[in-house]
Enzyme design. Structure first.
Site, mmCIF file in Angstrom:
data_model
loop_
_atom_site.group_PDB
_atom_site.id
_atom_site.type_symbol
_atom_site.label_atom_id
_atom_site.label_comp_id
_atom_site.label_asym_id
_atom_site.label_seq_id
_atom_site.Cartn_x
_atom_site.Cartn_y
_atom_site.Cartn_z
ATOM 1 N N ASN A 1 4.240 -10.183 -7.542
ATOM 2 C CA ASN A 1 4.002 -8.767 -7.785
ATOM 3 C C ASN A 1 3.611 -8.551 -9.240
ATOM 4 O OD1 ASN A 1 6.720 -9.455 -8.437
ATOM 5 N ND2 ASN A 1 7.369 -7.323 -8.333
ATOM 6 N N GLU B 1 3.209 -5.419 -11.820
ATOM 7 C CA GLU B 1 3.426 -4.002 -12.061
ATOM 8 C C GLU B 1 2.509 -3.483 -13.164
ATOM 9 O OE1 GLU B 1 8.076 -3.805 -10.574
ATOM 10 O OE2 GLU B 1 7.620 -3.511 -12.699
ATOM 11 N N CYS C 1 1.512 -5.688 -4.938
ATOM 12 C CA CYS C 1 2.593 -6.491 -4.375
ATOM 13 C C CYS C 1 2.202 -7.963 -4.286
ATOM 14 C CB CYS C 1 2.962 -5.985 -2.985
ATOM 15 S SG CYS C 1 3.578 -4.296 -2.953
ATOM 16 N N GLU D 1 2.482 -9.978 -1.766
ATOM 17 C CA GLU D 1 1.789 -10.314 -0.523
ATOM 18 C C GLU D 1 0.292 -10.051 -0.629
ATOM 19 O OE1 GLU D 1 5.650 -8.164 0.791
ATOM 20 O OE2 GLU D 1 4.484 -8.446 -1.045
ATOM 21 N N CYS E 1 6.008 -3.918 2.183
ATOM 22 C CA CYS E 1 5.825 -2.469 2.209
ATOM 23 C C CYS E 1 4.736 -2.113 3.226
ATOM 24 C CB CYS E 1 5.461 -1.950 0.827
ATOM 25 S SG CYS E 1 3.781 -2.392 0.293
ATOM 26 N N CYS F 1 1.187 -3.425 2.384
ATOM 27 C CA CYS F 1 1.023 -4.867 2.605
ATOM 28 C C CYS F 1 0.937 -5.179 4.097
ATOM 29 C CB CYS F 1 2.178 -5.633 1.965
ATOM 30 S SG CYS F 1 2.082 -5.710 0.163
#
Length: 297
Positions: free
Chosen positions: A209, A211, A220, A222, A252, A255
Protein backbone atom coordinates in the site's frame (compact mmCIF):
# COMPACT_ATOMS: atom_id res chain seq x y z
CA UNK A 1 16.19 -9.53 2.01
CA UNK A 2 18.75 -6.73 2.11
CA UNK A 3 21.48 -6.64 -0.53
CA UNK A 4 24.69 -4.79 0.21
CA UNK A 5 25.75 -4.02 -3.35
CA UNK A 6 29.32 -3.48 -4.53
CA UNK A 7 30.57 -3.17 -8.11
CA UNK A 8 34.13 -2.97 -9.40
CA UNK A 9 33.11 -2.42 -13.03
CA UNK A 10 31.78 0.49 -15.07
CA UNK A 11 28.83 -1.52 -16.43
CA UNK A 12 25.11 -1.16 -15.85
CA UNK A 13 22.59 -3.89 -15.20
CA UNK A 14 18.94 -3.79 -14.27
CA UNK A 15 18.87 -7.45 -13.23
CA UNK A 16 16.14 -7.73 -10.55
CA UNK A 17 18.41 -9.04 -7.80
CA UNK A 18 16.09 -7.80 -5.03
CA UNK A 19 13.11 -9.69 -6.43
CA UNK A 20 15.18 -12.85 -6.91
CA UNK A 21 16.42 -12.60 -3.32
CA UNK A 22 12.87 -12.27 -2.01
CA UNK A 23 11.72 -15.27 -4.05
CA UNK A 24 14.69 -17.37 -2.87
CA UNK A 25 13.89 -16.52 0.75
CA UNK A 26 10.21 -17.35 0.25
CA UNK A 27 11.07 -20.65 -1.46
CA UNK A 28 13.32 -21.56 1.47
CA UNK A 29 10.59 -20.57 3.94
CA UNK A 30 12.73 -18.38 6.22
CA UNK A 31 10.87 -15.56 7.99
CA UNK A 32 13.86 -13.94 9.72
CA UNK A 33 15.25 -10.80 8.06
CA UNK A 34 18.22 -11.77 5.90
CA UNK A 35 21.05 -9.90 4.19
CA UNK A 36 23.75 -10.70 1.67
CA UNK A 37 26.79 -8.90 0.27
CA UNK A 38 26.93 -8.97 -3.54
CA UNK A 39 30.00 -8.05 -5.61
CA UNK A 40 29.89 -7.78 -9.40
CA UNK A 41 33.41 -7.92 -10.83
CA UNK A 42 35.54 -9.21 -13.72
CA UNK A 43 37.34 -12.49 -14.41
CA UNK A 44 40.69 -11.14 -13.27
CA UNK A 45 39.50 -10.27 -9.76
CA UNK A 46 37.39 -13.40 -9.32
CA UNK A 47 40.47 -15.41 -10.44
CA UNK A 48 42.53 -13.75 -7.69
CA UNK A 49 39.86 -14.44 -5.06
CA UNK A 50 39.56 -18.04 -6.22
CA UNK A 51 43.31 -18.57 -5.94
CA UNK A 52 43.62 -16.86 -2.56
CA UNK A 53 40.68 -18.42 -0.74
CA UNK A 54 39.93 -21.68 -2.58
CA UNK A 55 43.24 -22.67 -4.15
CA UNK A 56 41.65 -22.67 -7.61
CA UNK A 57 43.87 -21.09 -10.28
CA UNK A 58 41.16 -19.87 -12.66
CA UNK A 59 38.14 -17.62 -12.93
CA UNK A 60 34.67 -19.02 -12.28
CA UNK A 61 31.21 -17.57 -12.84
CA UNK A 62 30.13 -17.30 -9.18
CA UNK A 63 31.69 -17.66 -5.73
CA UNK A 64 29.87 -17.96 -2.40
CA UNK A 65 31.31 -17.47 1.07
CA UNK A 66 28.72 -18.32 3.75
CA UNK A 67 28.81 -17.00 7.30
CA UNK A 68 26.59 -19.84 8.60
CA UNK A 69 27.87 -23.39 8.96
CA UNK A 70 24.96 -25.79 8.58
CA UNK A 71 24.87 -29.38 9.86
CA UNK A 72 25.05 -31.96 7.08
CA UNK A 73 21.71 -32.31 5.32
CA UNK A 74 20.30 -29.12 6.88
CA UNK A 75 19.56 -25.76 5.25
CA UNK A 76 18.60 -22.31 6.49
CA UNK A 77 14.99 -23.23 7.22
CA UNK A 78 16.21 -25.90 9.66
CA UNK A 79 18.62 -23.64 11.56
CA UNK A 80 16.92 -20.49 12.93
CA UNK A 81 19.34 -20.26 15.87
CA UNK A 82 22.39 -20.37 13.62
CA UNK A 83 20.87 -17.67 11.43
CA UNK A 84 20.08 -15.53 14.46
CA UNK A 85 23.70 -15.80 15.59
CA UNK A 86 24.60 -13.78 12.47
CA UNK A 87 22.13 -10.99 13.25
CA UNK A 88 23.65 -7.55 12.69
CA UNK A 89 21.81 -4.83 14.62
CA UNK A 90 23.15 -2.12 12.31
CA UNK A 91 21.44 -3.58 9.25
CA UNK A 92 18.70 -5.31 11.29
CA UNK A 93 19.17 -8.60 9.44
CA UNK A 94 21.03 -11.91 9.61
CA UNK A 95 24.03 -11.76 7.29
CA UNK A 96 24.23 -14.90 5.12
CA UNK A 97 27.60 -14.12 3.54
CA UNK A 98 29.16 -12.97 0.27
CA UNK A 99 28.33 -13.68 -3.37
CA UNK A 100 30.77 -12.69 -6.13
CA UNK A 101 29.66 -12.69 -9.77
CA UNK A 102 31.81 -12.50 -12.90
CA UNK A 103 30.36 -10.09 -15.47
CA UNK A 104 32.49 -11.64 -18.26
CA UNK A 105 31.38 -15.19 -17.45
CA UNK A 106 27.74 -14.04 -17.32
CA UNK A 107 28.08 -12.51 -20.80
CA UNK A 108 29.69 -15.64 -22.25
CA UNK A 109 27.18 -18.04 -20.70
CA UNK A 110 24.20 -15.90 -21.69
CA UNK A 111 25.36 -16.08 -25.32
CA UNK A 112 25.93 -19.84 -25.03
CA UNK A 113 22.48 -20.56 -23.55
CA UNK A 114 20.62 -18.06 -25.74
CA UNK A 115 19.17 -15.79 -23.07
CA UNK A 116 19.86 -12.32 -21.69
CA UNK A 117 22.79 -11.33 -19.50
CA UNK A 118 20.30 -10.22 -16.84
CA UNK A 119 18.73 -13.67 -16.79
CA UNK A 120 22.16 -15.28 -16.43
CA UNK A 121 23.11 -12.89 -13.62
CA UNK A 122 19.87 -13.72 -11.83
CA UNK A 123 20.52 -17.45 -12.15
CA UNK A 124 24.08 -17.08 -10.85
CA UNK A 125 22.84 -14.92 -7.98
CA UNK A 126 20.15 -17.46 -7.04
CA UNK A 127 22.73 -20.25 -7.27
CA UNK A 128 25.08 -18.38 -4.93
CA UNK A 129 22.27 -17.49 -2.56
CA UNK A 130 21.14 -21.08 -2.16
CA UNK A 131 24.75 -22.02 -1.43
CA UNK A 132 24.64 -19.44 1.39
CA UNK A 133 21.47 -21.13 2.66
CA UNK A 134 23.12 -24.54 2.89
CA UNK A 135 22.55 -26.17 -0.51
CA UNK A 136 25.24 -27.93 -2.53
CA UNK A 137 25.60 -29.94 -5.73
CA UNK A 138 28.45 -32.36 -5.07
CA UNK A 139 26.14 -35.40 -5.14
CA UNK A 140 23.45 -36.07 -7.79
CA UNK A 141 20.57 -35.86 -5.30
CA UNK A 142 21.95 -32.66 -3.80
CA UNK A 143 22.33 -31.16 -7.26
CA UNK A 144 18.75 -32.12 -8.16
CA UNK A 145 17.38 -30.52 -4.99
CA UNK A 146 19.41 -27.34 -5.41
CA UNK A 147 18.47 -26.98 -9.06
CA UNK A 148 14.78 -27.41 -8.21
CA UNK A 149 15.01 -24.63 -5.61
CA UNK A 150 16.79 -22.31 -8.07
CA UNK A 151 14.20 -22.83 -10.78
CA UNK A 152 11.34 -22.48 -8.33
CA UNK A 153 12.59 -19.11 -7.13
CA UNK A 154 13.35 -17.88 -10.66
CA UNK A 155 9.92 -19.09 -11.83
CA UNK A 156 8.29 -17.11 -9.03
CA UNK A 157 10.25 -14.07 -10.20
CA UNK A 158 9.10 -14.62 -13.78
CA UNK A 159 12.54 -15.24 -15.27
CA UNK A 160 12.78 -19.02 -15.49
CA UNK A 161 12.95 -21.02 -18.71
CA UNK A 162 11.89 -24.24 -16.93
CA UNK A 163 8.16 -24.78 -17.46
CA UNK A 164 8.27 -27.82 -15.13
CA UNK A 165 9.25 -25.77 -12.07
CA UNK A 166 7.13 -26.74 -9.07
CA UNK A 167 4.10 -24.49 -8.45
CA UNK A 168 4.09 -21.81 -5.80
CA UNK A 169 2.47 -23.08 -2.60
CA UNK A 170 0.02 -21.12 -0.46
CA UNK A 171 2.64 -20.86 2.29
CA UNK A 172 5.20 -19.41 -0.14
CA UNK A 173 2.66 -16.94 -1.50
CA UNK A 174 1.81 -15.78 2.04
CA UNK A 175 5.53 -15.47 2.78
CA UNK A 176 5.98 -13.26 -0.28
CA UNK A 177 3.06 -11.06 0.79
CA UNK A 178 4.75 -10.47 4.14
CA UNK A 179 7.99 -9.60 2.36
CA UNK A 180 6.10 -7.16 0.13
CA UNK A 181 4.58 -5.56 3.24
CA UNK A 182 8.05 -4.39 4.32
CA UNK A 183 8.02 -1.82 1.50
CA UNK A 184 4.71 -0.32 2.62
CA UNK A 185 4.51 3.47 2.63
CA UNK A 186 1.85 4.04 5.31
CA UNK A 187 2.92 7.02 7.45
CA UNK A 188 -0.65 8.18 8.09
CA UNK A 189 -2.55 5.02 9.01
CA UNK A 190 0.46 2.95 10.19
CA UNK A 191 -1.47 0.03 8.65
CA UNK A 192 1.07 -1.73 6.43
CA UNK A 193 -0.19 -4.15 3.77
CA UNK A 194 1.61 -6.35 1.27
CA UNK A 195 0.19 -8.43 -1.56
CA UNK A 196 1.57 -11.25 -3.72
CA UNK A 197 -0.46 -11.91 -6.87
CA UNK A 198 0.00 -15.33 -8.49
CA UNK A 199 -0.52 -15.49 -12.26
CA UNK A 200 -1.84 -18.60 -13.99
CA UNK A 201 1.62 -19.03 -15.56
CA UNK A 202 3.29 -19.20 -12.12
CA UNK A 203 4.83 -15.73 -11.99
CA UNK A 204 4.30 -13.66 -8.85
CA UNK A 205 3.93 -9.88 -8.66
CA UNK A 206 4.40 -8.05 -5.36
CA UNK A 207 2.72 -4.86 -4.21
CA UNK A 208 2.36 -2.75 -1.08
CA UNK A 209 0.00 0.00 0.00
CA UNK A 210 1.17 3.50 -0.90
CA UNK A 211 -0.46 6.33 1.05
CA UNK A 212 -0.62 9.97 0.06
CA UNK A 213 -1.06 13.22 1.96
CA UNK A 214 -4.11 13.69 -0.26
CA UNK A 215 -5.78 10.62 1.23
CA UNK A 216 -7.93 9.86 -1.81
CA UNK A 217 -4.81 9.14 -3.87
CA UNK A 218 -3.72 6.26 -1.63
CA UNK A 219 -3.30 2.97 -3.50
CA UNK A 220 -3.87 -0.43 -1.91
CA UNK A 221 -1.35 -3.26 -2.05
CA UNK A 222 -3.69 -5.46 -4.07
CA UNK A 223 -4.10 -2.88 -6.81
CA UNK A 224 -0.36 -2.11 -6.79
CA UNK A 225 0.39 -5.79 -7.50
CA UNK A 226 -2.44 -6.04 -10.04
CA UNK A 227 -1.42 -2.94 -11.98
CA UNK A 228 2.22 -4.07 -12.06
CA UNK A 229 1.15 -7.43 -13.48
CA UNK A 230 -1.26 -6.02 -16.07
CA UNK A 231 1.33 -3.44 -17.17
CA UNK A 232 3.67 -6.38 -17.91
CA UNK A 233 1.05 -8.06 -20.11
CA UNK A 234 -0.49 -10.48 -17.61
CA UNK A 235 -4.25 -11.06 -17.78
CA UNK A 236 -4.93 -14.37 -15.96
CA UNK A 237 -4.55 -14.80 -12.20
CA UNK A 238 -4.94 -17.78 -9.87
CA UNK A 239 -4.55 -16.43 -6.32
CA UNK A 240 -3.49 -13.47 -4.22
CA UNK A 241 -2.01 -13.45 -0.72
CA UNK A 242 -2.46 -10.36 1.43
CA UNK A 243 -0.58 -9.63 4.68
CA UNK A 244 -0.89 -6.82 7.22
CA UNK A 245 0.73 -5.72 10.46
CA UNK A 246 -2.70 -5.37 12.07
CA UNK A 247 -6.18 -6.81 11.58
CA UNK A 248 -7.13 -9.31 8.87
CA UNK A 249 -6.58 -7.45 5.56
CA UNK A 250 -9.70 -8.24 3.55
CA UNK A 251 -9.62 -6.29 0.25
CA UNK A 252 -11.56 -3.03 0.10
CA UNK A 253 -14.43 -2.59 -2.36
CA UNK A 254 -12.26 -0.87 -4.97
CA UNK A 255 -9.71 -3.70 -4.90
CA UNK A 256 -12.44 -6.32 -5.16
CA UNK A 257 -13.82 -4.58 -8.23
CA UNK A 258 -10.37 -4.15 -9.81
CA UNK A 259 -9.51 -7.83 -9.29
CA UNK A 260 -12.93 -8.89 -10.57
CA UNK A 261 -12.10 -7.35 -13.95
CA UNK A 262 -9.60 -10.18 -14.56
CA UNK A 263 -10.23 -13.01 -12.09
CA UNK A 264 -13.77 -13.21 -10.62
CA UNK A 265 -12.98 -16.64 -9.12
CA UNK A 266 -9.63 -15.61 -7.63
CA UNK A 267 -8.51 -17.44 -4.47
CA UNK A 268 -7.64 -15.06 -1.62
CA UNK A 269 -5.20 -15.95 1.20
CA UNK A 270 -4.91 -13.65 4.21
CA UNK A 271 -2.57 -13.29 7.18
CA UNK A 272 -2.77 -10.66 9.92
CA UNK A 273 -0.15 -9.13 12.20
CA UNK A 274 -0.50 -11.96 14.73
CA UNK A 275 0.05 -14.72 12.17
CA UNK A 276 -3.61 -15.73 11.97
CA UNK A 277 -4.66 -16.87 8.50
CA UNK A 278 -7.88 -17.09 6.53
CA UNK A 279 -8.82 -17.87 2.97
CA UNK A 280 -11.78 -17.11 0.77
CA UNK A 281 -12.61 -16.33 -2.85
CA UNK A 282 -13.31 -13.11 -4.69
CA UNK A 283 -16.75 -14.36 -5.70
CA UNK A 284 -17.61 -14.81 -2.00
CA UNK A 285 -16.42 -11.28 -1.18
CA UNK A 286 -18.08 -9.74 -4.26
CA UNK A 287 -21.31 -11.64 -5.00
CA UNK A 288 -23.03 -10.60 -8.23
CA UNK A 289 -19.93 -8.65 -9.20
CA UNK A 290 -20.08 -6.41 -12.26
CA UNK A 291 -17.51 -7.36 -14.89
CA UNK A 292 -16.68 -7.09 -18.60
CA UNK A 293 -19.27 -9.75 -19.50
CA UNK A 294 -22.04 -7.44 -18.22
CA UNK A 295 -21.27 -4.82 -20.88
CA UNK A 296 -23.09 -4.95 -24.24
CA UNK A 297 -21.29 -6.15 -27.34
Amino acid sequence: MKIEWEQHLSVQTDAPFALVAECCQAAEGVSQPLAVHLLLTNDEEIHQINAQYRGVDRATDVLSFPTVQYPKGKTARDCPKRLHAEYDPEIKACMLGDIILSWEHAQEQAAEYGHSVNRELCYLFAHGLFHLMGYDHMEPEEQKEMRAMEEKALHMAGISRDETASPVSDEELLSLSRIAMKNSYSPYSQYAVGAALLCENGRVYLGCNIENASFGLTNCAERTALFKAVSEGERSFAAIAIASNGSMPYPCGACRQALNEFAPRLRILLIDGNGNTDQTTLSALLPHGFGPEELPG
